[in-house]
Motif scaffolding. Sequence first.
Motif, PDB file in Angstrom:
ATOM      1  N   ALA A  68       0.853  -1.196   0.000  1.00 17.13           N
ATOM      2  CA  ALA A  68       0.000   0.000   0.000  1.00 17.13           C
ATOM      3  C   ALA A  68       0.884   1.239   0.000  1.00 17.13           C
ATOM      4  CB  ALA A  68      -0.916  -0.003   1.215  1.00 17.13           C
ATOM      5  N   LEU A  69       0.652   2.103  -0.970  1.00 16.30           N
ATOM      6  CA  LEU A  69       1.376   3.368  -1.075  1.00 16.30           C
ATOM      7  C   LEU A  69       0.362   4.489  -0.810  1.00 16.30           C
ATOM      8  CD1 LEU A  69       3.827   5.124  -2.084  1.00 16.30           C
ATOM      9  CD2 LEU A  69       2.858   4.900  -4.395  1.00 16.30           C
ATOM     10  N   VAL A  70       0.590   5.269   0.261  1.00 17.36           N
ATOM     11  CA  VAL A  70      -0.347   6.337   0.603  1.00 17.36           C
ATOM     12  C   VAL A  70       0.226   7.661   0.126  1.00 17.36           C
ATOM     13  CG1 VAL A  70      -1.703   7.396   2.444  1.00 17.36           C
ATOM     14  CG2 VAL A  70      -0.986   5.008   2.656  1.00 17.36           C
ATOM     15  N   VAL A  71      -0.506   8.353  -0.739  1.00 23.22           N
ATOM     16  CA  VAL A  71      -0.037   9.614  -1.318  1.00 23.22           C
ATOM     17  C   VAL A  71      -1.160  10.645  -1.260  1.00 23.22           C
ATOM     18  CG1 VAL A  71       0.854  10.776  -3.370  1.00 23.22           C
ATOM     19  CG2 VAL A  71       1.482   8.407  -2.942  1.00 23.22           C
ATOM     20  N   ASN A  72      -0.861  11.836  -0.739  1.00 27.56           N
ATOM     21  CA  ASN A  72      -1.839  12.922  -0.701  1.00 27.56           C
ATOM     22  C   ASN A  72      -1.271  14.177  -1.345  1.00 27.56           C
ATOM     23  OD1 ASN A  72      -3.557  11.282   0.816  1.00 27.56           O
ATOM     24  ND2 ASN A  72      -2.701  12.031   2.747  1.00 27.56           N
ATOM     25  N   SER A 111       4.934   7.268   6.661  1.00 28.95           N
ATOM     26  CA  SER A 111       4.569   6.417   5.519  1.00 28.95           C
ATOM     27  C   SER A 111       3.685   7.160   4.515  1.00 28.95           C
ATOM     28  CB  SER A 111       3.852   5.153   6.006  1.00 28.95           C
ATOM     29  OG  SER A 111       2.560   5.477   6.497  1.00 28.95           O
ATOM     30  N   ILE A 112       3.025   8.228   4.956  1.00 29.14           N
ATOM     31  CA  ILE A 112       2.179   8.989   4.028  1.00 29.14           C
ATOM     32  C   ILE A 112       3.060   9.956   3.238  1.00 29.14           C
ATOM     33  CG2 ILE A 112       0.263  10.620   3.816  1.00 29.14           C
ATOM     34  CD1 ILE A 112      -0.869   9.551   6.387  1.00 29.14           C
ATOM     35  N   LYS A 113       3.014   9.842   1.901  1.00 26.11           N
ATOM     36  CA  LYS A 113       3.842  10.693   1.040  1.00 26.11           C
ATOM     37  C   LYS A 113       3.038  11.892   0.543  1.00 26.11           C
ATOM     38  CE  LYS A 113       7.016   7.493   1.165  1.00 26.11           C
ATOM     39  NZ  LYS A 113       7.770   7.581   2.441  1.00 26.11           N
ATOM     40  N   THR A 114       3.729  13.037   0.411  1.00 26.14           N
ATOM     41  CA  THR A 114       3.125  14.203  -0.212  1.00 26.14           C
ATOM     42  C   THR A 114       3.451  14.162  -1.697  1.00 26.14           C
ATOM     43  OG1 THR A 114       3.454  15.448   1.811  1.00 26.14           O
ATOM     44  CG2 THR A 114       2.999  16.727  -0.162  1.00 26.14           C
ATOM     45  N   TYR A 115       2.429  14.370  -2.542  1.00 28.40           N
ATOM     46  CA  TYR A 115       2.600  14.156  -3.975  1.00 28.40           C
ATOM     47  C   TYR A 115       3.643  15.071  -4.620  1.00 28.40           C
ATOM     48  CZ  TYR A 115       1.957  13.795  -8.942  1.00 28.40           C
ATOM     49  OH  TYR A 115       2.199  13.622 -10.274  1.00 28.40           O
ATOM     50  N   THR A 116       4.552  14.452  -5.390  1.00 27.72           N
ATOM     51  CA  THR A 116       5.384  15.163  -6.375  1.00 27.72           C
ATOM     52  C   THR A 116       5.430  14.242  -7.588  1.00 27.72           C
ATOM     53  OG1 THR A 116       7.445  14.099  -5.714  1.00 27.72           O
ATOM     54  CG2 THR A 116       6.897  16.178  -4.600  1.00 27.72           C
ATOM     55  N   GLU A 117       5.867  14.789  -8.741  1.00 29.16           N
ATOM     56  CA  GLU A 117       5.892  13.953  -9.959  1.00 29.16           C
ATOM     57  C   GLU A 117       6.866  12.794  -9.824  1.00 29.16           C
ATOM     58  OE1 GLU A 117       6.367  16.382 -13.426  1.00 29.16           O
ATOM     59  OE2 GLU A 117       4.411  17.344 -13.129  1.00 29.16           O
ATOM     60  N   ASP A 118       7.844  12.924  -8.899  1.00 25.60           N
ATOM     61  CA  ASP A 118       8.790  11.820  -8.667  1.00 25.60           C
ATOM     62  C   ASP A 118       8.071  10.540  -8.262  1.00 25.60           C
ATOM     63  OD1 ASP A 118      10.665  13.705  -9.119  1.00 25.60           O
ATOM     64  OD2 ASP A 118      11.285  13.937  -7.015  1.00 25.60           O
ATOM     65  N   ASP A 122       5.325   9.440  -9.594  1.00 21.81           N
ATOM     66  CA  ASP A 122       4.503   8.898 -10.689  1.00 21.81           C
ATOM     67  C   ASP A 122       4.842   7.443 -11.017  1.00 21.81           C
ATOM     68  OD1 ASP A 122       2.977  11.117 -10.865  1.00 21.81           O
ATOM     69  OD2 ASP A 122       3.849  11.886 -12.730  1.00 21.81           O
ATOM     70  N   ASP A 123       6.160   7.105 -11.005  1.00 22.11           N
ATOM     71  CA  ASP A 123       6.550   5.724 -11.327  1.00 22.11           C
ATOM     72  C   ASP A 123       5.981   4.749 -10.309  1.00 22.11           C
ATOM     73  OD1 ASP A 123       7.894   6.499 -13.528  1.00 22.11           O
ATOM     74  OD2 ASP A 123       9.906   6.446 -12.612  1.00 22.11           O
ATOM     75  N   ARG A 124       6.079   5.134  -9.036  1.00 17.31           N
ATOM     76  CA  ARG A 124       5.555   4.233  -7.991  1.00 17.31           C
ATOM     77  C   ARG A 124       4.038   4.132  -8.082  1.00 17.31           C
ATOM     78  NH1 ARG A 124       7.953   5.343  -2.179  1.00 17.31           N
ATOM     79  NH2 ARG A 124       6.788   3.429  -1.779  1.00 17.31           N
ATOM     80  N   ILE A 125       3.396   5.252  -8.412  1.00 19.17           N
ATOM     81  CA  ILE A 125       1.932   5.230  -8.563  1.00 19.17           C
ATOM     82  C   ILE A 125       1.553   4.328  -9.739  1.00 19.17           C
ATOM     83  CG2 ILE A 125      -0.080   6.647  -9.197  1.00 19.17           C
ATOM     84  CD1 ILE A 125       1.180   8.930  -7.527  1.00 19.17           C
ATOM     85  N   ALA A 126       2.350   4.404 -10.826  1.00 15.21           N
ATOM     86  CA  ALA A 126       2.041   3.600 -12.021  1.00 15.21           C
ATOM     87  C   ALA A 126       2.173   2.105 -11.734  1.00 15.21           C
ATOM     88  CB  ALA A 126       2.972   4.002 -13.165  1.00 15.21           C
ATOM     89  N   ARG A 127       2.999   1.743 -10.741  1.00 16.39           N
ATOM     90  CA  ARG A 127       3.162   0.319 -10.414  1.00 16.39           C
ATOM     91  C   ARG A 127       2.020  -0.225  -9.551  1.00 16.39           C
ATOM     92  NH1 ARG A 127       8.713   1.620 -10.325  1.00 16.39           N
ATOM     93  NH2 ARG A 127       8.798   1.844  -8.064  1.00 16.39           N
ATOM     94  N   CYS A 128       1.163   0.658  -9.028  1.00 15.70           N
ATOM     95  CA  CYS A 128       0.004   0.190  -8.250  1.00 15.70           C
ATOM     96  C   CYS A 128      -1.055  -0.303  -9.236  1.00 15.70           C
ATOM     97  CB  CYS A 128      -0.582   1.320  -7.407  1.00 15.70           C
ATOM     98  SG  CYS A 128       0.564   1.931  -6.148  1.00 15.70           S
ATOM     99  N   THR A 129      -1.598  -1.491  -8.993  1.00 12.85           N
ATOM    100  CA  THR A 129      -2.578  -2.012  -9.947  1.00 12.85           C
ATOM    101  C   THR A 129      -4.013  -1.729  -9.520  1.00 12.85           C
ATOM    102  OG1 THR A 129      -2.559  -4.183  -8.891  1.00 12.85           O
ATOM    103  CG2 THR A 129      -0.992  -3.821 -10.697  1.00 12.85           C
ATOM    104  N   VAL A 187      -3.055  14.658  -7.295  1.00 12.09           N
ATOM    105  CA  VAL A 187      -3.068  13.187  -7.270  1.00 12.09           C
ATOM    106  C   VAL A 187      -4.121  12.672  -8.259  1.00 12.09           C
ATOM    107  CG1 VAL A 187      -3.378  11.125  -5.835  1.00 12.09           C
ATOM    108  CG2 VAL A 187      -2.282  13.154  -4.870  1.00 12.09           C
ATOM    109  N   GLY A 188      -5.172  13.458  -8.503  1.00 16.77           N
ATOM    110  CA  GLY A 188      -6.241  13.059  -9.439  1.00 16.77           C
ATOM    111  C   GLY A 188      -5.696  12.807 -10.838  1.00 16.77           C
ATOM    112  N   PRO A 189      -5.061  13.833 -11.455  1.00 16.35           N
ATOM    113  CA  PRO A 189      -4.464  13.628 -12.783  1.00 16.35           C
ATOM    114  C   PRO A 189      -3.412  12.510 -12.804  1.00 16.35           C
ATOM    115  CG  PRO A 189      -4.551  15.970 -12.267  1.00 16.35           C
ATOM    116  CD  PRO A 189      -5.022  15.241 -11.042  1.00 16.35           C
ATOM    117  N   ALA A 190      -2.602  12.413 -11.726  1.00 16.35           N
ATOM    118  CA  ALA A 190      -1.585  11.344 -11.662  1.00 16.35           C
ATOM    119  C   ALA A 190      -2.257   9.975 -11.700  1.00 16.35           C
ATOM    120  CB  ALA A 190      -0.734  11.493 -10.405  1.00 16.35           C
TER     121      ALA A 190
END
Length: 326
Positions: free
Chosen positions: A45-49, A65-72, A74-81, A97-100
């Motif tokens: 589980a990756l938590v991003v706000n 463990s809660i991450k604040t969104y940056t474009e960096d 994006d790769d980790r977000i893309a790996r979430c299924t 986070v919506g567009p990401a």
Amino acid sequence: MWDEVRTFIDEHDSFLVTTHIFPDGDAIGSELALARALRKLGKRALVVNEHPTPRTYEFLDPDGSIKTYTEDLDDRIARCTGAFVLDVGSLERLGNVGPALERAGPPTACIDHHKTNGGFADVNVIDPRAASTGELIYDLVRALDVPVTRGIADALFIATATDTGWFRFPNTSPRVHRMAADLIELGVEPARIYAAIHETDRWERMELVKRVLGTLEGAADGRIAYFYLTNAMLEETGATEEDAEELTDLPRPIEAVQLILFFRETRGKIKVSMRSKDGPPVDTLAGKYGGGGHARAAGILMEGELADVMNTIVDEAKALLDSGGR
Ligand SMILES: [Mn+2]
């Protein structure tokens, strides 16, 4: 009610968990509880706000463990299924986070208690009778047969305590108290949690409260209370953005007040926070200007000058009172 969510969890190994801009106790507590439950099930589980965790809730997440969104990210977000979107009625409320999320394109599940939620996700559990999203997550955790660890219990207690104004608001149902009782039996210490959230102010924040209350005005025979916060007040008092959270309820003790409007300059926009004590619902008014929320608590992020936004919204509030909320 949870069959679809259980299937969704079974089908994926790696989840993004996210919530609305300016996350509150329910948002943070719900995310942490769900992420911890997913990990208990052997999932990632990756938590991003969009916005950082408020300082008052940091103790809940000692490992950060809660991450604040940056474009960096994006790769980790893309790996979430799969993705869980919590306490949110629409994707617009996720900030960047919506567009990401849309770029990454995983199937989404939404768990929420906002009446205005139209069911935008692939799997939706929306229950406006729930006082908090945390109440729904508690239900889910039990349906999944995940042990309610102390970390999950603390997070869920904060979710329900904050969204019910520490068990004072009209949404405080028997179910809320039963859940709180269960969580206390599991080791939650309400006094310690209350102090950690509400008795840790810095002097700078109280200086800010003094300034902000200096702007307080009444309208509509005192039935509307409105006040504001400028960037200059933050600079002059040495208070932080963080210190400016949760000021909206300051005029609530005034008996005559039915509607509270708090205007705050933030990042080039004006954040309007609205409360209805025993007045008409404010979510429709918020919706008219692209905002959202509940009947008793809603918000808008508006473009424009502070004075203009105040004029517009105070006039709208007067009209709302005149119409009796119809
Ligand atoms: Mn909530």
